[in-house]
Design a protein around this motif. Structure first.
Motif, PDB file in Angstrom:
ATOM      1  N   GLY A 162       0.806  -1.211   0.000  1.00  0.00           N
ATOM      2  CA  GLY A 162       0.000   0.000   0.000  1.00  0.00           C
ATOM      3  C   GLY A 162       0.838   1.259   0.000  1.00  0.00           C
ATOM      4  O   GLY A 162       0.312   2.367  -0.129  1.00  0.00           O
ATOM      5  N   TYR A 163       2.150   1.114   0.104  1.00  0.00           N
ATOM      6  CA  TYR A 163       3.049   2.263   0.142  1.00  0.00           C
ATOM      7  C   TYR A 163       3.707   2.489  -1.217  1.00  0.00           C
ATOM      8  O   TYR A 163       3.924   1.547  -1.981  1.00  0.00           O
ATOM      9  N   ARG A 164       4.044   3.752  -1.459  1.00  0.00           N
ATOM     10  CA  ARG A 164       4.663   4.144  -2.710  1.00  0.00           C
ATOM     11  C   ARG A 164       5.803   5.126  -2.442  1.00  0.00           C
ATOM     12  O   ARG A 164       5.774   5.879  -1.465  1.00  0.00           O
ATOM     13  N   LEU A 165       6.759   5.138  -3.339  1.00  0.00           N
ATOM     14  CA  LEU A 165       7.677   6.261  -3.482  1.00  0.00           C
ATOM     15  C   LEU A 165       7.134   7.038  -4.668  1.00  0.00           C
ATOM     16  O   LEU A 165       7.022   6.487  -5.764  1.00  0.00           O
ATOM     17  N   HIS A 166       6.781   8.295  -4.473  1.00  0.00           N
ATOM     18  CA  HIS A 166       6.085   8.982  -5.558  1.00  0.00           C
ATOM     19  C   HIS A 166       6.381  10.474  -5.567  1.00  0.00           C
ATOM     20  O   HIS A 166       6.917  11.046  -4.601  1.00  0.00           O
ATOM     21  N   GLY A 167       6.023  11.103  -6.660  1.00  0.00           N
ATOM     22  CA  GLY A 167       6.164  12.541  -6.772  1.00  0.00           C
ATOM     23  C   GLY A 167       5.024  13.256  -6.079  1.00  0.00           C
ATOM     24  O   GLY A 167       4.079  12.633  -5.589  1.00  0.00           O
ATOM     25  N   THR A 168       5.137  14.564  -6.038  1.00  0.00           N
ATOM     26  CA  THR A 168       4.074  15.372  -5.446  1.00  0.00           C
ATOM     27  C   THR A 168       4.100  16.775  -6.023  1.00  0.00           C
ATOM     28  O   THR A 168       5.177  17.320  -6.271  1.00  0.00           O
ATOM     29  N   PRO A 169       2.924  17.362  -6.260  1.00  0.00           N
ATOM     30  CA  PRO A 169       2.889  18.767  -6.642  1.00  0.00           C
ATOM     31  C   PRO A 169       3.115  19.694  -5.449  1.00  0.00           C
ATOM     32  O   PRO A 169       3.309  20.898  -5.624  1.00  0.00           O
ATOM     33  N   GLU A 170       3.106  19.140  -4.249  1.00  0.00           N
ATOM     34  CA  GLU A 170       3.256  19.938  -3.028  1.00  0.00           C
ATOM     35  C   GLU A 170       4.727  19.978  -2.616  1.00  0.00           C
ATOM     36  O   GLU A 170       5.151  19.356  -1.642  1.00  0.00           O
ATOM     37  N   TRP A 171       5.523  20.742  -3.353  1.00  0.00           N
ATOM     38  CA  TRP A 171       6.963  20.812  -3.105  1.00  0.00           C
ATOM     39  C   TRP A 171       7.276  21.292  -1.684  1.00  0.00           C
ATOM     40  O   TRP A 171       8.295  20.919  -1.099  1.00  0.00           O
ATOM     41  N   ASN A 172       6.380  22.102  -1.105  1.00  0.00           N
ATOM     42  CA  ASN A 172       6.628  22.641   0.229  1.00  0.00           C
ATOM     43  C   ASN A 172       6.416  21.613   1.339  1.00  0.00           C
ATOM     44  O   ASN A 172       6.636  21.912   2.520  1.00  0.00           O
ATOM     45  N   SER A 173       5.994  20.395   0.985  1.00  0.00           N
ATOM     46  CA  SER A 173       5.860  19.339   1.985  1.00  0.00           C
ATOM     47  C   SER A 173       7.169  18.595   2.206  1.00  0.00           C
ATOM     48  O   SER A 173       7.276  17.798   3.149  1.00  0.00           O
ATOM     49  N   ILE A 174       8.169  18.840   1.366  1.00  0.00           N
ATOM     50  CA  ILE A 174       9.458  18.157   1.488  1.00  0.00           C
ATOM     51  C   ILE A 174      10.145  18.618   2.782  1.00  0.00           C
ATOM     52  O   ILE A 174      10.214  19.805   3.086  1.00  0.00           O
ATOM     53  N   GLY A 175      10.625  17.640   3.535  1.00  0.00           N
ATOM     54  CA  GLY A 175      11.238  17.935   4.817  1.00  0.00           C
ATOM     55  C   GLY A 175      10.262  17.894   5.973  1.00  0.00           C
ATOM     56  O   GLY A 175      10.636  18.184   7.117  1.00  0.00           O
ATOM     57  N   HIS A 176       9.016  17.514   5.685  1.00  0.00           N
ATOM     58  CA  HIS A 176       7.980  17.501   6.716  1.00  0.00           C
ATOM     59  C   HIS A 176       7.289  16.140   6.788  1.00  0.00           C
ATOM     60  O   HIS A 176       7.381  15.329   5.862  1.00  0.00           O
ATOM     61  N   ALA A 177       6.586  15.909   7.881  1.00  0.00           N
ATOM     62  CA  ALA A 177       5.779  14.696   8.065  1.00  0.00           C
ATOM     63  C   ALA A 177       4.329  15.077   7.818  1.00  0.00           C
ATOM     64  O   ALA A 177       3.654  15.575   8.708  1.00  0.00           O
ATOM     65  N   MET A 178       3.854  14.842   6.584  1.00  0.00           N
ATOM     66  CA  MET A 178       2.525  15.305   6.195  1.00  0.00           C
ATOM     67  C   MET A 178       1.702  14.269   5.443  1.00  0.00           C
ATOM     68  O   MET A 178       0.519  14.453   5.235  1.00  0.00           O
ATOM     69  N   SER A 179       2.329  13.166   5.029  1.00  0.00           N
ATOM     70  CA  SER A 179       1.628  12.215   4.172  1.00  0.00           C
ATOM     71  C   SER A 179       0.881  11.170   4.982  1.00  0.00           C
ATOM     72  O   SER A 179       0.935  11.142   6.213  1.00  0.00           O
ATOM     73  N   SER A 180       0.190  10.289   4.275  1.00  0.00           N
ATOM     74  CA  SER A 180      -0.511   9.170   4.918  1.00  0.00           C
ATOM     75  C   SER A 180       0.358   7.922   4.963  1.00  0.00           C
ATOM     76  O   SER A 180      -0.148   6.809   5.076  1.00  0.00           O
ATOM     77  N   GLY A 181       1.660   8.105   4.872  1.00  0.00           N
ATOM     78  CA  GLY A 181       2.589   6.985   4.989  1.00  0.00           C
ATOM     79  C   GLY A 181       3.513   6.827   3.813  1.00  0.00           C
ATOM     80  O   GLY A 181       4.620   6.308   3.948  1.00  0.00           O
ATOM     81  N   CYS A 182       3.071   7.250   2.624  1.00  0.00           N
ATOM     82  CA  CYS A 182       3.933   7.145   1.451  1.00  0.00           C
ATOM     83  C   CYS A 182       5.096   8.124   1.560  1.00  0.00           C
ATOM     84  O   CYS A 182       5.059   9.101   2.304  1.00  0.00           O
ATOM     85  N   ILE A 183       6.128   7.855   0.785  1.00  0.00           N
ATOM     86  CA  ILE A 183       7.310   8.704   0.733  1.00  0.00           C
ATOM     87  C   ILE A 183       7.214   9.559  -0.520  1.00  0.00           C
ATOM     88  O   ILE A 183       7.159   9.033  -1.632  1.00  0.00           O
TER      89      ILE A 183
END
Length: 206
Positions: A162-183
């Motif tokens: 259920g986990y992924r290594l994936h991209g994100t449009p939310e560049w400002n989330s890098i360096g933070h703990a904000m996801s539902s578990g994915c990297i």
């Protein structure tokens, strides 16, 4: 399978032995690699990289580990992902990780790689956020898709974690703990990692 059950029994062993690595400052820093990119018909926007701490910019670092080249090691505490390279080096990427209550650790393998993947929110996420029910059948790939430009799907002996290594449009989330578990990685970084990582590659999350 429940996410919190993901190789819990192996966590202690992984923490002690798998991340037997250390790193030093960047040998090459790719700060200039975050401009606008045209990819598969999509125009990825330029990242305001000056607003992202320099330590999270993609860079080659010295990295000592017993793991072989091609292994991916994710340090959720420091918010770094290391792609192990030969000769004691690694490509290091800044990442966003699971928020409190969604942390995890363990080992897996990359079973699939997808460009501009479809995102299907799991049932438990829809229960928490009913507005996501419209994507129960899958949100097509695109600039607003939470999986970004690429996704690497993590499986173990029990199947899809259920986990992924994936991209994100939310560049400002890098360096933070904000996801539902994915990297999550900046889209320009996940494209780079996607081109390096092979199906079957070992992934260690600590």
């Amino acid at each position: 399978m429940h996410r919190r059950q993901f190789l819990i029994g192996a966590t202690a062993l992984v923490a002690v032995t798998a991340l037997a690595g250390c790193t030093t400052g960047g040998m090459s820093v790719f700060t200039a690699e975050y401009g606008s990119v045209k990819d598969a018909g999509y125009q990825l926007p330029q990242i305001p990289i000056a607003k992202v701490p320099r330590k999270y910019h993609r860079q080659i670092v010295k990295y000592d580990t017993a793991e072989k080249a091609g292994t991916i090691i994710v340090d959720t505490n420091e918010k770094f992902l290391y792609y192990v390279m030969p000769e004691g080096r690694a490509m290091r990427y800044g990442i966003g990780v699971g928020r409190e209550g969604f942390e995890w650790s363990g080992t897996a393998r990359i079973a699939m790689k997808r460009e501009w993947p479809t995102w299907t929110p799991p049932a438990e996420m829809i229960r928490r956020q009913p507005e996501l029910a419209k994507w129960r059948g899958g949100q097509p790939g695109g600039l607003q898709n939470p999986l970004g430009a690429r996704a690497l799907y993590l499986f173990n002996a029990r199947g899809d974690t259920g986990y992924r290594l994936h991209g994100t449009p939310e560049w400002n989330s890098i360096g933070h703990a904000m996801s539902s578990g994915c990297i999550r990685l900046i889209n320009q970084d996940i494209i780079d990692l996607y081109n390096r990582a092979e199906n079957g590659a070992k992934v260690i999350v600590v």
